[in-house]
Design a protein around this motif. Structure first.
Motif, PDB file in Angstrom:
ATOM      1  N   VAL A 106       6.898   3.773   8.698  1.00 23.58           N
ATOM      2  CA  VAL A 106       5.919   2.789   9.151  1.00 23.58           C
ATOM      3  C   VAL A 106       6.480   1.981  10.314  1.00 23.58           C
ATOM      4  O   VAL A 106       5.800   1.738  11.318  1.00 23.58           O
ATOM      5  N   ASP A 107       7.720   1.563  10.181  1.00 21.35           N
ATOM      6  CA  ASP A 107       8.347   0.746  11.216  1.00 21.35           C
ATOM      7  C   ASP A 107       8.463   1.497  12.538  1.00 21.35           C
ATOM      8  O   ASP A 107       8.395   0.907  13.618  1.00 21.35           O
ATOM      9  N   GLN A 108       8.606   2.818  12.460  1.00 20.52           N
ATOM     10  CA  GLN A 108       8.715   3.661  13.656  1.00 20.52           C
ATOM     11  C   GLN A 108       7.347   4.085  14.209  1.00 20.52           C
ATOM     12  O   GLN A 108       7.279   4.785  15.218  1.00 20.52           O
ATOM     13  N   GLY A 109       6.274   3.677  13.536  1.00 15.59           N
ATOM     14  CA  GLY A 109       4.941   4.042  13.979  1.00 15.59           C
ATOM     15  C   GLY A 109       4.551   5.468  13.665  1.00 15.59           C
ATOM     16  O   GLY A 109       3.621   6.013  14.279  1.00 15.59           O
ATOM     17  N   ARG A 110       5.227   6.080  12.703  1.00 13.66           N
ATOM     18  CA  ARG A 110       4.946   7.464  12.337  1.00 13.66           C
ATOM     19  C   ARG A 110       4.105   7.593  11.070  1.00 13.66           C
ATOM     20  O   ARG A 110       3.684   8.689  10.712  1.00 13.66           O
ATOM     21  N   LEU A 111       3.846   6.482  10.395  1.00 15.18           N
ATOM     22  CA  LEU A 111       3.020   6.467   9.194  1.00 15.18           C
ATOM     23  C   LEU A 111       2.201   5.186   9.214  1.00 15.18           C
ATOM     24  O   LEU A 111       2.737   4.100   9.457  1.00 15.18           O
ATOM     25  N   HIS A 112       0.896   5.331   8.939  1.00 12.52           N
ATOM     26  CA  HIS A 112      -0.020   4.206   9.074  1.00 12.52           C
ATOM     27  C   HIS A 112      -0.854   4.062   7.802  1.00 12.52           C
ATOM     28  O   HIS A 112      -1.804   4.825   7.604  1.00 12.52           O
ATOM     29  N   PRO A 113      -0.503   3.130   6.920  1.00 13.91           N
ATOM     30  CA  PRO A 113      -1.298   2.933   5.707  1.00 13.91           C
ATOM     31  C   PRO A 113      -2.760   2.644   6.053  1.00 13.91           C
ATOM     32  O   PRO A 113      -3.047   1.865   6.980  1.00 13.91           O
ATOM     33  N   GLY A 117      -5.304   7.577  -1.066  1.00 15.87           N
ATOM     34  CA  GLY A 117      -4.065   7.215  -0.404  1.00 15.87           C
ATOM     35  C   GLY A 117      -3.095   8.369  -0.283  1.00 15.87           C
ATOM     36  O   GLY A 117      -2.461   8.554   0.767  1.00 15.87           O
ATOM     37  N   VAL A 118      -2.948   9.165  -1.341  1.00 14.56           N
ATOM     38  CA  VAL A 118      -2.034  10.309  -1.283  1.00 14.56           C
ATOM     39  C   VAL A 118      -2.489  11.283  -0.205  1.00 14.56           C
ATOM     40  O   VAL A 118      -1.685  11.770   0.603  1.00 14.56           O
ATOM     41  N   GLY A 119      -3.788  11.557  -0.155  1.00  8.67           N
ATOM     42  CA  GLY A 119      -4.312  12.482   0.834  1.00  8.67           C
ATOM     43  C   GLY A 119      -4.057  12.021   2.251  1.00  8.67           C
ATOM     44  O   GLY A 119      -3.706  12.819   3.131  1.00  8.67           O
ATOM     45  N   HIS A 120      -4.213  10.725   2.476  1.00  2.62           N
ATOM     46  CA  HIS A 120      -3.963  10.168   3.806  1.00  2.62           C
ATOM     47  C   HIS A 120      -2.503  10.369   4.213  1.00  2.62           C
ATOM     48  O   HIS A 120      -2.210  10.854   5.313  1.00  2.62           O
ATOM     49  N   TYR A 121      -1.589   9.998   3.314  1.00  3.75           N
ATOM     50  CA  TYR A 121      -0.168  10.110   3.647  1.00  3.75           C
ATOM     51  C   TYR A 121       0.265  11.560   3.796  1.00  3.75           C
ATOM     52  O   TYR A 121       1.032  11.896   4.707  1.00  3.75           O
ATOM     53  N   VAL A 122      -0.190  12.443   2.913  1.00  4.46           N
ATOM     54  CA  VAL A 122       0.156  13.855   3.032  1.00  4.46           C
ATOM     55  C   VAL A 122      -0.325  14.407   4.367  1.00  4.46           C
ATOM     56  O   VAL A 122       0.403  15.121   5.067  1.00  4.46           O
ATOM     57  N   THR A 123      -1.556  14.069   4.729  1.00  2.97           N
ATOM     58  CA  THR A 123      -2.118  14.571   5.981  1.00  2.97           C
ATOM     59  C   THR A 123      -1.306  14.107   7.182  1.00  2.97           C
ATOM     60  O   THR A 123      -0.910  14.914   8.035  1.00  2.97           O
ATOM     61  N   GLU A 124      -1.030  12.805   7.248  1.00  3.17           N
ATOM     62  CA  GLU A 124      -0.304  12.289   8.409  1.00  3.17           C
ATOM     63  C   GLU A 124       1.107  12.870   8.479  1.00  3.17           C
ATOM     64  O   GLU A 124       1.578  13.251   9.558  1.00  3.17           O
ATOM     65  N   GLU A 168     -13.331  11.164   8.195  1.00  2.00           N
ATOM     66  CA  GLU A 168     -13.201  10.773   9.596  1.00  2.00           C
ATOM     67  C   GLU A 168     -11.753  10.473   9.962  1.00  2.00           C
ATOM     68  O   GLU A 168     -11.246  10.950  10.984  1.00  2.00           O
ATOM     69  N   ARG A 169     -11.090   9.667   9.137  1.00  2.00           N
ATOM     70  CA  ARG A 169      -9.718   9.271   9.453  1.00  2.00           C
ATOM     71  C   ARG A 169      -8.782  10.478   9.405  1.00  2.00           C
ATOM     72  O   ARG A 169      -7.876  10.606  10.236  1.00  2.00           O
ATOM     73  N   LEU A 170      -9.005  11.396   8.464  1.00  2.00           N
ATOM     74  CA  LEU A 170      -8.149  12.573   8.349  1.00  2.00           C
ATOM     75  C   LEU A 170      -8.324  13.487   9.566  1.00  2.00           C
ATOM     76  O   LEU A 170      -7.362  14.083  10.045  1.00  2.00           O
ATOM     77  N   ALA A 176       0.807  -1.222   0.000  1.00  2.00           N
ATOM     78  CA  ALA A 176       0.000   0.000   0.000  1.00  2.00           C
ATOM     79  C   ALA A 176       0.838   1.269   0.000  1.00  2.00           C
ATOM     80  O   ALA A 176       0.301   2.372  -0.080  1.00  2.00           O
ATOM     81  N   LEU A 177       2.157   1.135   0.054  1.00  2.00           N
ATOM     82  CA  LEU A 177       3.015   2.303   0.207  1.00  2.00           C
ATOM     83  C   LEU A 177       3.451   2.993  -1.084  1.00  2.00           C
ATOM     84  O   LEU A 177       3.448   4.234  -1.135  1.00  2.00           O
ATOM     85  N   PRO A 178       3.899   2.279  -2.137  1.00  2.00           N
ATOM     86  CA  PRO A 178       4.747   2.940  -3.144  1.00  2.00           C
ATOM     87  C   PRO A 178       4.208   4.192  -3.814  1.00  2.00           C
ATOM     88  O   PRO A 178       4.693   5.294  -3.526  1.00  2.00           O
ATOM     89  N   LEU A 179       3.258   4.091  -4.730  1.00  2.00           N
ATOM     90  CA  LEU A 179       2.907   5.270  -5.522  1.00  2.00           C
ATOM     91  C   LEU A 179       2.356   6.394  -4.658  1.00  2.00           C
ATOM     92  O   LEU A 179       2.810   7.539  -4.743  1.00  2.00           O
ATOM     93  N   ALA A 180       1.386   6.075  -3.796  1.00  2.00           N
ATOM     94  CA  ALA A 180       0.792   7.119  -2.959  1.00  2.00           C
ATOM     95  C   ALA A 180       1.810   7.688  -1.984  1.00  2.00           C
ATOM     96  O   ALA A 180       1.874   8.904  -1.769  1.00  2.00           O
ATOM     97  N   GLY A 181       2.619   6.820  -1.390  1.00  2.00           N
ATOM     98  CA  GLY A 181       3.604   7.285  -0.426  1.00  2.00           C
ATOM     99  C   GLY A 181       4.709   8.109  -1.054  1.00  2.00           C
ATOM    100  O   GLY A 181       5.112   9.155  -0.516  1.00  2.00           O
ATOM    101  N   ILE A 182       5.216   7.644  -2.194  1.00  2.00           N
ATOM    102  CA  ILE A 182       6.259   8.402  -2.894  1.00  2.00           C
ATOM    103  C   ILE A 182       5.721   9.766  -3.318  1.00  2.00           C
ATOM    104  O   ILE A 182       6.399  10.792  -3.196  1.00  2.00           O
TER     105      ILE A 182
END
Length: 306
Positions: free
Chosen positions: A264-271, A144-151, A171-173, A113-119
């Motif tokens: 993600v591993d550090q708990g700072r980003l949550h797909p 997905g992009v909106g979620h990652y940008v927001t977090e 809600e999630r944002l 779930a990470l690559p395109l939206a996360g990059i």
């Protein structure tokens, strides 16, 4: 091996076919795909597929053949990858510059779930500049992009307003710390930066909310409606605004993927994953993704996945 290929049928956009296993180039590793995540933009390409289109840019799996030139991860390493195409298959040849090693704590579904939206999110925020202490407006924030940008932006100290189509999608944002509105007109400016991805009538309206000397970064057109700007109306709006076009693409992707994995591993980003299912259900999932019936990412597991 089995691969999903376009059919040109809107109701069932992909079908399985049997093809030879890919033969990697010297700088490519052969990855046994455990999970892949389609993107909504790919569903548009499937409406009128070009000859030779092999979808699939977001994958996670196991390296079963290391690159012949010695670059990249060893055989037996779990990885996340962003190939140019061909990821909706049992095996994919992926350039080693576009792979990142996965720690044991991140499963293939979350990794895919990470690559395109996360990059896109990482590079979009790098283009916009440091979020700390800035007011940011993000349109088209439901995906997905909106979620990652927001977090990422809120985590870095931004005051972010996100525009989503429905309350459910916001809600999630809101949980991540964004102020959520459901129409660009409701956003309370002025904003230092606007990240605009819907096009159509939203871009001129979003532009009017930029502070003098601020920036609008245009990175999509989800409405699929062209933008029209009236020069004379701009004269009545904020002065000296910069409009920047942004597109995420450009290898290598490995450093971006490694950064995402680390976050993600550090708990700072949550797909945010709205559906995980077997890849036998890819066709229906693509239709639901296209019609916005899935909140967050959809992930398909190949051969059971991990």
């Amino acid at each position: 091996m089995q691969r999903l290929i376009p059919t040109g049928d809107a109701a069932r956009p992909v079908a399985f076919t049997e093809v030879p296993q890919p033969v990697p180039e010297p700088g490519e590793a052969l990855v046994k795909v455990e999970a892949f995540a389609p993107n909504r933009g790919e569903t548009f390409l499937l409406e009128h597929p070009s000859p030779g289109l092999l979808p699939g840019k977001d994958i996670a799996g196991l390296v079963v053949q290391a690159a012949a030139d010695g670059s990249g991860p060893d055989t037996g390493t779990r990885v996340v990858g962003h190939p140019a195409q061909g990821g909706w298959a049992e095996y994919a040849a992926v350039p080693t510059h576009s792979l990142a090693v996965l720690p044991d704590g991140i499963d293939s579904a979350r990794a895919a779930a990470l690559p395109l939206a996360g990059i896109t999110a990482l590079r979009l925020l790098a283009t916009a500049g440091s979020p700390a202490g800035r007011r940011i407006l993000l349109t088209g924030a439901s995906g997905g992009v909106g979620h990652y940008v927001t977090e990422l932006a809120v985590g870095a100290g931004a005051d972010l307003t996100a525009v989503t189509a429905t309350p459910a999608r916001g809600e999630r944002l809101a949980e991540l710390g964004a102020e959520v509105v459901h129409d660009v007109a409701e956003a309370r400016g002025p904003f230092d930066v606007v990240l605009e991805s819907t096009g159509g009538a939203d871009l001129p309206l979003a532009l009017s909310k930029v502070r003098p000397g601020g920036t609008l970064v245009w990175f999509g057109q989800a409405s699929r409606t062209p933008v029209s700007l009236d020069f004379f109306r701009l004269l009545d709006g904020p002065e000296r605004v910069t409009i920047r076009h942004f597109h995420y693409a450009g290898a290598p992707y490995g450093p971006d993927l490694s950064a995402l994995v680390r976050l993600v591993d550090q708990g700072r980003l949550h797909p945010e994953i709205g559906r995980v299912t077997d890849w036998g259900r890819t066709a229906g999932t693509l239709v639901d993704l296209r019609e916005r019936r899935i909140r967050g990412k959809a992930v398909l597991l190949v051969g059971g996945g991990r």
